[in-house]
Scaffold this active site. Sequence first.
Site, short mmCIF file in Angstrom:
data_model
loop_
_atom_site.label_atom_id
_atom_site.label_comp_id
_atom_site.label_asym_id
_atom_site.label_seq_id
_atom_site.Cartn_x
_atom_site.Cartn_y
_atom_site.Cartn_z
N SER A 65 0.81 -1.21 0.00
CA SER A 65 0.00 0.00 0.00
C SER A 65 0.84 1.26 0.00
O SER A 65 0.31 2.36 -0.17
CB SER A 65 -0.94 0.01 1.22
OG SER A 65 -0.20 0.13 2.42
N THR A 174 -2.46 3.94 2.75
CA THR A 174 -1.62 5.04 3.16
C THR A 174 -0.96 4.75 4.49
O THR A 174 -1.54 4.06 5.31
CB THR A 174 -2.51 6.30 3.33
OG1 THR A 174 -3.27 6.49 2.16
CG2 THR A 174 -1.69 7.54 3.61
N THR A 192 1.88 7.11 0.07
CA THR A 192 1.03 6.03 -0.42
C THR A 192 1.39 5.64 -1.84
O THR A 192 1.96 6.44 -2.59
CB THR A 192 -0.45 6.47 -0.37
OG1 THR A 192 -1.30 5.38 -0.74
CG2 THR A 192 -0.71 7.63 -1.32
N ARG A 202 -4.80 8.63 -11.58
CA ARG A 202 -5.59 8.87 -10.38
C ARG A 202 -4.70 9.30 -9.22
O ARG A 202 -3.68 8.70 -8.94
CB ARG A 202 -6.36 7.61 -10.01
CG ARG A 202 -7.26 7.77 -8.76
CD ARG A 202 -6.60 7.32 -7.48
NE ARG A 202 -7.51 7.37 -6.34
CZ ARG A 202 -7.13 7.15 -5.07
NH1 ARG A 202 -5.86 6.89 -4.80
NH2 ARG A 202 -8.02 7.23 -4.10
N VAL A 203 -5.10 10.37 -8.53
CA VAL A 203 -4.46 10.81 -7.31
C VAL A 203 -5.55 10.99 -6.26
O VAL A 203 -6.56 11.66 -6.52
CB VAL A 203 -3.69 12.13 -7.50
CG1 VAL A 203 -3.12 12.63 -6.17
CG2 VAL A 203 -2.56 11.95 -8.52
N GLY A 204 -5.36 10.39 -5.11
CA GLY A 204 -6.34 10.51 -4.04
C GLY A 204 -6.07 11.69 -3.14
O GLY A 204 -5.43 12.68 -3.51
N ASP A 205 -6.54 11.58 -1.91
CA ASP A 205 -6.42 12.69 -0.97
C ASP A 205 -5.02 12.85 -0.40
O ASP A 205 -4.63 13.94 0.02
CB ASP A 205 -7.40 12.49 0.18
CG ASP A 205 -7.04 11.28 1.04
OD1 ASP A 205 -6.94 10.16 0.48
OD2 ASP A 205 -6.85 11.42 2.26
N THR A 225 -7.40 8.46 6.11
CA THR A 225 -7.09 7.20 5.46
C THR A 225 -8.38 6.61 4.92
O THR A 225 -9.47 7.05 5.28
CB THR A 225 -6.40 6.23 6.44
OG1 THR A 225 -5.90 5.10 5.74
CG2 THR A 225 -7.34 5.77 7.53
N GLY A 226 -8.26 5.64 4.04
CA GLY A 226 -9.44 5.05 3.45
C GLY A 226 -9.61 5.50 2.01
O GLY A 226 -8.63 5.79 1.32
N GLY A 228 -9.82 7.75 -0.74
CA GLY A 228 -9.38 9.14 -0.83
C GLY A 228 -10.37 10.08 -1.47
O GLY A 228 -10.45 11.26 -1.12
#
Length: 320
Positions: A65, A174, A192, A202-205, A225-226, A228
């Site tokens: 991860s 993360t 992460t 794709r880019v998360g939070d 976390t989780g 994003g």
Amino acid sequence: MGGAALASAAPGLARGAERTLILSTWDFGAAANAAAHAQWRRTGSLLDAVEAGARIPEADPENHSVGHAGYPDRDGHVTLDAIIMDDRGNVGAVAALEDFAHPISVARRVMEKTPHTFLVGEGAHQFAEAEGFDKVAMPTPAAEKAWRDWLRTARYKPVVNIENQRGSALDHDTISMLFCAPDGRLAGACTTSGMAFKLRGRVGDSPQAGSGLFVEAGVGAATATGVGEEVTRIAGSARVVASMRAGMSPQAACREAVLHIARLRGDAVRDAQVGFLAIDHHGRIGAFALQPGFTFAATDLAGRTRVQAAQSLKMPATTK
């Protein structure tokens, strides 16, 4: 330095030596906290500490991860995101970085060597190369095998709390870390490899200041976390810190953010996990999640670490 222990005590207490110094997400945060504590003892620098802590899971070949062993996107590319931030407004971040093992260190170099706060993709790669960071082959053989296995069905569905099911081909997410020194100074880091088999680009939070991480002097720090996308929709970490600024405890602030997501998104997050961690400048902590099973590691001034389950919307905290 004390080893990690499981605990069920409610978060939030901060009495003398028992005040929390370091918080990080998930069970594997315990090893990261140990490295951060040791580094802080050596140099006294909060940024040194959170960088050192984040580098531990980044280098772990069994952690799919975070870092160079992370699973690829749908096109077979491993892309890494990271952010580092302190309470003086210093922040550096990278996203969609390929071929470098320690995005947290590249993010810190962005903070220290450029007038910018965020570099992405090819530009982040060029910067890391120019700064002399060592390249590493990605994906690892294990990650490539997982990707090729996934291609047989090409189905993707996030699994709640998969972060604690180490080695799964769906492992994603993360490590986020918060540090509050005895004098109330604050810093944080997040790193992460993102969701396994995500869409390219794709880019998360995680690397976004205000979403995956936010730090404010005299108030506190928060991280997430989780899934994003759900955090990004509400600028989750900034929201938690704003709630603390308005007088909420860290625990109440984390709970408010989760409740807001639940109200906003309804059935769309019925099977999703989102968790928030927070620490105020007195070392008091909070943790809350949509679903049960979100765990975090908390380390005190003496280096003693406990791993515990956060409270959740579905049911109260449980001891593992």
